[in-house]
Motif scaffolding. Structure first.
Motif, PDB file in Angstrom:
ATOM      1  N   MET B 232       0.748  -1.330   0.148  1.00 34.59           N
ATOM      2  CA  MET B 232       0.144   0.077  -0.060  1.00 34.59           C
ATOM      3  C   MET B 232       0.801   1.214   0.064  1.00 34.59           C
ATOM      4  N   PHE B 233       2.200   0.948   0.525  1.00 34.48           N
ATOM      5  CA  PHE B 233       3.085   2.392   0.701  1.00 34.48           C
ATOM      6  C   PHE B 233       3.561   2.722  -0.646  1.00 34.48           C
ATOM      7  N   LEU B 234       3.655   1.720  -1.479  1.00 37.26           N
ATOM      8  CA  LEU B 234       4.593   2.038  -2.696  1.00 37.26           C
ATOM      9  C   LEU B 234       3.983   3.235  -3.604  1.00 37.26           C
ATOM     10  N   PHE B 235       2.825   3.089  -4.020  1.00 39.58           N
ATOM     11  CA  PHE B 235       2.073   4.245  -4.740  1.00 39.58           C
ATOM     12  C   PHE B 235       1.888   5.649  -3.676  1.00 39.58           C
ATOM     13  N   ASN B 236       1.535   5.191  -2.716  1.00 38.30           N
ATOM     14  CA  ASN B 236       1.323   6.131  -1.632  1.00 38.30           C
ATOM     15  C   ASN B 236       2.422   7.033  -1.394  1.00 38.30           C
ATOM     16  N   ASN B 237       3.375   6.683  -1.398  1.00 32.21           N
ATOM     17  CA  ASN B 237       4.723   7.316  -1.208  1.00 32.21           C
ATOM     18  C   ASN B 237       5.022   8.205  -2.460  1.00 32.21           C
ATOM     19  N   LEU B 238       4.776   7.544  -3.647  1.00 24.17           N
ATOM     20  CA  LEU B 238       5.038   8.373  -4.808  1.00 24.17           C
ATOM     21  C   LEU B 238       4.060   9.589  -4.954  1.00 24.17           C
ATOM     22  N   LEU B 239       2.903   9.174  -4.755  1.00 25.51           N
ATOM     23  CA  LEU B 239       1.874  10.276  -4.895  1.00 25.51           C
ATOM     24  C   LEU B 239       2.089  11.504  -3.812  1.00 25.51           C
ATOM     25  N   PHE B 240       2.559  10.900  -2.726  1.00 27.34           N
ATOM     26  CA  PHE B 240       2.875  12.067  -1.455  1.00 27.34           C
ATOM     27  C   PHE B 240       3.908  12.908  -2.087  1.00 27.34           C
ATOM     28  N   GLY B 241       4.934  12.256  -2.593  1.00 27.78           N
ATOM     29  CA  GLY B 241       6.220  13.093  -3.031  1.00 27.78           C
ATOM     30  C   GLY B 241       5.741  14.114  -4.244  1.00 27.78           C
ATOM     31  N   VAL B 242       4.998  13.518  -5.170  1.00 31.31           N
ATOM     32  CA  VAL B 242       4.543  14.303  -6.052  1.00 31.31           C
ATOM     33  C   VAL B 242       3.651  15.670  -5.721  1.00 31.31           C
ATOM     34  N   CYS B 426      -9.923  15.828   3.671  1.00 28.33           N
ATOM     35  CA  CYS B 426     -10.641  15.226   4.669  1.00 28.33           C
ATOM     36  C   CYS B 426     -10.480  13.465   4.495  1.00 28.33           C
ATOM     37  N   LEU B 427     -10.827  13.061   3.328  1.00 34.52           N
ATOM     38  CA  LEU B 427     -10.823  11.432   3.040  1.00 34.52           C
ATOM     39  C   LEU B 427      -9.393  11.154   3.345  1.00 34.52           C
ATOM     40  N   GLY B 428      -8.423  11.916   2.938  1.00 34.27           N
ATOM     41  CA  GLY B 428      -7.164  11.445   3.216  1.00 34.27           C
ATOM     42  C   GLY B 428      -6.687  11.177   4.692  1.00 34.27           C
ATOM     43  N   LEU B 429      -7.228  12.206   5.464  1.00 36.16           N
ATOM     44  CA  LEU B 429      -7.227  12.202   7.071  1.00 36.16           C
ATOM     45  C   LEU B 429      -7.762  10.786   7.596  1.00 36.16           C
ATOM     46  N   LEU B 430      -9.015  10.853   6.916  1.00 35.77           N
ATOM     47  CA  LEU B 430      -9.787   9.536   7.487  1.00 35.77           C
ATOM     48  C   LEU B 430      -9.273   8.148   7.125  1.00 35.77           C
ATOM     49  N   ALA B 431      -8.482   8.083   6.029  1.00 34.27           N
ATOM     50  CA  ALA B 431      -7.649   6.827   5.743  1.00 34.27           C
ATOM     51  C   ALA B 431      -6.457   6.875   6.481  1.00 34.27           C
ATOM     52  N   TYR B 432      -6.067   7.788   6.916  1.00 35.13           N
ATOM     53  CA  TYR B 432      -4.954   8.035   7.736  1.00 35.13           C
ATOM     54  C   TYR B 432      -5.210   7.335   9.042  1.00 35.13           C
ATOM     55  N   PHE B 433      -6.216   7.921   9.788  1.00 35.39           N
ATOM     56  CA  PHE B 433      -6.596   7.460  10.876  1.00 35.39           C
ATOM     57  C   PHE B 433      -7.200   6.038  10.811  1.00 35.39           C
ATOM     58  N   THR B 434      -7.756   5.510   9.975  1.00 35.34           N
ATOM     59  CA  THR B 434      -8.774   4.222  10.053  1.00 35.34           C
ATOM     60  C   THR B 434      -7.804   3.225   9.561  1.00 35.34           C
ATOM     61  N   ILE B 435      -6.698   3.482   8.614  1.00 36.27           N
ATOM     62  CA  ILE B 435      -6.106   2.518   8.102  1.00 36.27           C
ATOM     63  C   ILE B 435      -4.769   2.538   8.534  1.00 36.27           C
ATOM     64  N   GLY B 436      -4.012   3.619   8.009  1.00 37.69           N
ATOM     65  CA  GLY B 436      -2.552   3.926   8.280  1.00 37.69           C
ATOM     66  C   GLY B 436      -1.836   4.946   7.548  1.00 37.69           C
ATOM     67  N   TYR B 437      -0.862   5.390   7.908  1.00 42.31           N
ATOM     68  CA  TYR B 437      -0.095   6.434   7.369  1.00 42.31           C
ATOM     69  C   TYR B 437       0.228   6.236   5.900  1.00 42.31           C
ATOM     70  N   TYR B 438       0.396   4.853   5.560  1.00 42.02           N
ATOM     71  CA  TYR B 438       0.751   4.499   4.080  1.00 42.02           C
ATOM     72  C   TYR B 438      -0.516   4.656   2.957  1.00 42.02           C
ATOM     73  N   VAL B 439      -1.802   4.960   3.553  1.00 41.72           N
ATOM     74  CA  VAL B 439      -2.594   5.172   2.471  1.00 41.72           C
ATOM     75  C   VAL B 439      -3.216   6.647   2.349  1.00 41.72           C
ATOM     76  N   ALA B 440      -2.868   7.598   3.201  1.00 42.29           N
ATOM     77  CA  ALA B 440      -3.252   8.865   3.239  1.00 42.29           C
ATOM     78  C   ALA B 440      -3.164   9.700   1.885  1.00 42.29           C
ATOM     79  N   ALA B 441      -2.156   9.566   1.316  1.00 36.06           N
ATOM     80  CA  ALA B 441      -1.875  10.470   0.082  1.00 36.06           C
ATOM     81  C   ALA B 441      -2.857   9.674  -1.070  1.00 36.06           C
ATOM     82  N   VAL B 442      -2.703   8.375  -1.204  1.00 32.25           N
ATOM     83  CA  VAL B 442      -3.678   7.738  -2.370  1.00 32.25           C
ATOM     84  C   VAL B 442      -4.925   8.091  -2.372  1.00 32.25           C
ATOM     85  N   ALA B 443      -5.331   7.875  -1.124  1.00 32.08           N
ATOM     86  CA  ALA B 443      -7.053   8.096  -0.786  1.00 32.08           C
ATOM     87  C   ALA B 443      -7.339   9.784  -0.949  1.00 32.08           C
ATOM     88  N   SER B 444      -6.377  10.854  -0.554  1.00 36.02           N
ATOM     89  CA  SER B 444      -6.673  11.855  -0.845  1.00 36.02           C
ATOM     90  C   SER B 444      -6.748  12.224  -2.453  1.00 36.02           C
TER      91      SER B 444
END
Lengths: 209, 475
Positions: B232-242, B426-444
């Motif tokens: 889950m972290f792979l593309f999350n980090n890519l999109l976070f960096g972008v 908002c949705l990114g933060l929801l994903a951060y708290f309900t799933i983990g830090y490694y999905v916040a950027a993808v969801a957002s």
């Protein structure tokens, strides 16, 4: 929790078990005192109680063939039992805690504070409560360690000092996210990335033309 | 006991020497700053070598040298690879930098673009996101300074954190963007040389087979290519960096400062050079189990392993490399955030008629205040570096589409951009708290894309890019 287990040798017909966690679970007098041998498993006694126990031990309790003397010692041990029961908070020398009970990523932080001088403090990790097979880490008296990379399963941790257990054992379960969920997020990320590339390339080509 | 690789006196000497050198640099370069453009944008005349160096040095942050090992220690091989995908942000920003310079040759900040392109409401939402991210990054850098010094030398966290902040604030204050870019150039040389040296020593000292066996026994998931959180972290980090690069004024101010046609090449080359650095930095974390190192907090794993493997000499090199990486990002962020506050908050909201001279003075005061605020927020050391950094992922990833569509496409509307940023966050933060830090950027990012496309299509407006040129001339 404190427990002291007394057993006979191979021909033992009975045994005594004392449980210092709050109640004496059971005890039974050995029939043949001369054959009595002692095995002890002590968990989490503080200094004063430990020394009293040692005194009782050294006073001939285990070797005596005198039943009256044995009963006297037994009462002494029972008193110790009750003493320990009134002060359960003093049972452990170190307070070991985990950052979570259930980890979805296979990592978590264990932290502890020990109130005694530790000669050789070890953090033991096992897959079962009996700690038969352990992974030992040499650690400091007050501190923390981040455990990572664990697969699905139950993990138990405890602290020992010079071979003696000084903390309660704690349990952390590792339950990784399902691969279906992981795959969904991976796929979503891949789709978003592809759209991003196409959007930038197309936009760039348009503005150039 | 935590092992100390450097004596506190050696660490202090390094801190003082490098601190004085950077401050002297700032002072010398700051003397030639005559105008606001000199101070904020280095005269808009930065050439390819300096442009590439500053882009790379700024992106090689303490996060690269300390969070990459942390992510590897927590998420294994995929964590290491995923972190290096942060290079994609730089590579993709290359064409954007060219477009930015074309559209806004006289622009100062990313806020200028959002205001001219989407209007005041979107601009204010963007400023909140941008400033939140800037503070998150500033705090992570300040914390990293304290953690680094503490992990390698035992000097208390607060002493190291304060010293590094004071040094960076001082030379940024004295020299502006010129000092930042010049120190970045020197710091890039130090970082590349140091990383190559560390990689060489690690290969010499660590047995791959032993590492593999120990990981397989004690930390099997770190080698598992089906590690769910890591996948889950792979593309999350890519999109976070972008998201970080596309929205942040750190990169926009450089796009404005670089010469025409320099930006695209500089960002592309910097991205390629940056790519292997997190792999090298992350790899050493995998040696921790074999070396029997107890890692109290996973963001300390990099310096702790380096200190153990490389001895005192290695620890000194690591200390200098990470200190340089830290300073090169902290100064850039201080300068760019101060520009954003000066231009978009002070001039844009508080004192619209402020002259360049007034803004020049205000900019310096803002740098000081930023340093002070960062220090206050770093004191409690609330969380680990990765948790703090990826918390901001929910914010920045929501700005990717408003930036990209806003730069290239006429149909993206202001309302759509505003709603995309709000809903994505908002949705990114929801994903951060309900799933983990490694999905916040993808969801957002996903939610933001849906909202901006849908609302823009419903509104069916067309933007005239000539308005940007007119707004740019007014700047």
């Amino acid at each position: 929790m404190f427990s002291a287990t007394y057993a006979h040798n191979e021909s033992a017909r009975t045994a005594l078990k004392l449980d210092f966690s709050g109640l004496v679970t059971y005890y039974q007098l050995p029939l043949s005192m001369s054959e009595l041998q002692l095995q002890t498993a002590i968990k989490g006694l503080n200094g004063s109680i430990k020394s009293l126990f040692h005194w009782a031990d050294a006073g001939g309790f285990i070797c005596s063939s005198n039943r009256a003397f044995f009963l006297q010692r037994l009462l002494w041990l029972l008193w110790l039992t009750l003493f320990a029961a009134t002060a359960p908070a003093r049972a452990a020398e170190a307070n070991l805690t985990a950052s979570t009970d259930v980890s979805n990523e296979g990592y978590f932080v264990l932290s502890w504070q020990s109130d005694t001088d530790a000669d050789e403090l070890l953090l033991q990790q096992a897959n079962s409560t009996d700690f038969n097979e352990t992974i030992d880490r040499s650690v400091s008296e007050a501190g923390a360690v981040t455990i990572t990379g664990l697969g699905d399963g139950d993990y138990y941790f405890r602290l020992t000092n010079s071979g003696q257990t000084i903390s309660e054992s704690i349990h952390v379960a590792v339950q990784h996210h399902s691969l279906a969920r992981a795959g969904s997020f991976f796929l979503l990320g891949l789709v978003l990335f592809s759209i991003l590339i196409i959007t930038i390339l197309t936009g760039n080509r348009r503005t150039v033309s | 006991m935590q092992e100390i690789a450097l004596s506190p006196s050696v660490a202090l000497i390094i801190l003082v020497i490098f601190g004085l050198v950077w401050i002297a640099f700032g002072y010398l370069l700051g003397r030639s700053n005559k105008t606001l453009e000199d101070y904020m944008l280095a005269g808009r005349n930065v050439g390819l070598a300096f442009a590439t160096a500053t882009a790379m040095a700024t992106w090689v942050t303490s996060n690269t040298t300390m969070t990459a090992p942390q992510v590897t220690y927590e998420l294994g091989v995929w964590g290491m690879v995923g972190y290096s995908l942060g290079a994609v942000g730089l590579l993709l920003f290359a064409p954007l930098a060219k477009r930015i310079k074309q559209l806004l040759p006289h622009g100062f900040t990313s806020g200028d673009f959002i205001r001219e392109r989407y209007g005041v409401v979107a601009w204010r939402v963007f400023l909140v996101i941008s400033l939140f991210y800037a503070f998150g990054w500033l705090i992570s850098l300040g914390m990293a300074g304290g953690i680094l010094v503490n992990a390698l030398s035992g000097i208390p966290y607060h002493v190291g954190m304060t010293t590094i902040l004071v040094v960076c604030v001082s030379y940024t204050l004295l020299g502006g963007l010129k000092a930042v870019i010049a120190t970045d150039f020197v710091q890039t040389i130090i970082i590349i040389t140091g990383v190559i040296f560390i990689a060489y020593l690690v290969i010499q000292n660590v047995g791959f087979e032993q590492m593999h066996t120990d990981l397989q026994t004690e930390r099997p998931m770190l080698l598992d290519l089906l590690f769910p959180a890591a996948i889950m972290f792979l593309f999350n980090n890519l999109l976070f960096g972008v998201g970080e690069i596309f929205h942040s004024n750190v990169w926009w101010s450089r796009a404005f400062a670089f010469r025409q046609d320099t930006g695209a090449r500089a960002y592309f080359i910097a991205g390629l050079f940056w790519l292997p650095i997190p792999i090298v930095a992350g790899f050493i974390a995998l040696a921790a189990p074999s070396l029997g190192i107890n890692v109290p907090s996973s963001d300390m794993v990099g310096p702790l392993v380096s200190g153990r493997i490389l001895g005192t000499t290695g620890a000194i090199v690591v200390f200098i490399v990470v200190f340089s990486a830290l300073a090169s990002s902290l100064d850039s962020l201080l300068a760019a955030t101060a520009d954003l506050i000066t231009q978009d908050i002070y001039r844009g909201h508080i004192n619209p008629g402020a002259s360049d001279e007034k803004c020049f003075r205000a900019g310096r005061i803002i740098i000081l205040l930023l340093g002070l605020t960062t220090w206050i927020l770093c004191v409690p050391r609330l969380t680990t570096l990765a948790s703090l950094l990826y918390f901001t992922g929910a914010f920045v990833a929501s700005a990717i589409w408003p930036i990209v569509f806003g730069l290239y496409y006429k149909w993206a509307s202001g309302t759509a951009a505003t709603l995309a940023m709000l809903s994505g966050t908002c949705l990114g933060l929801l994903a951060y708290f309900t799933i983990g830090y490694y999905v916040a950027a993808v969801a957002s990012c996903a939610v933001s894309l849906l909202v901006i496309v849908l609302v823009s299509k419903i509104e069916n407006k067309t933007f005239d890019f000539d308005e940007l040129s007119r707004g740019d001339k007014a700047l």
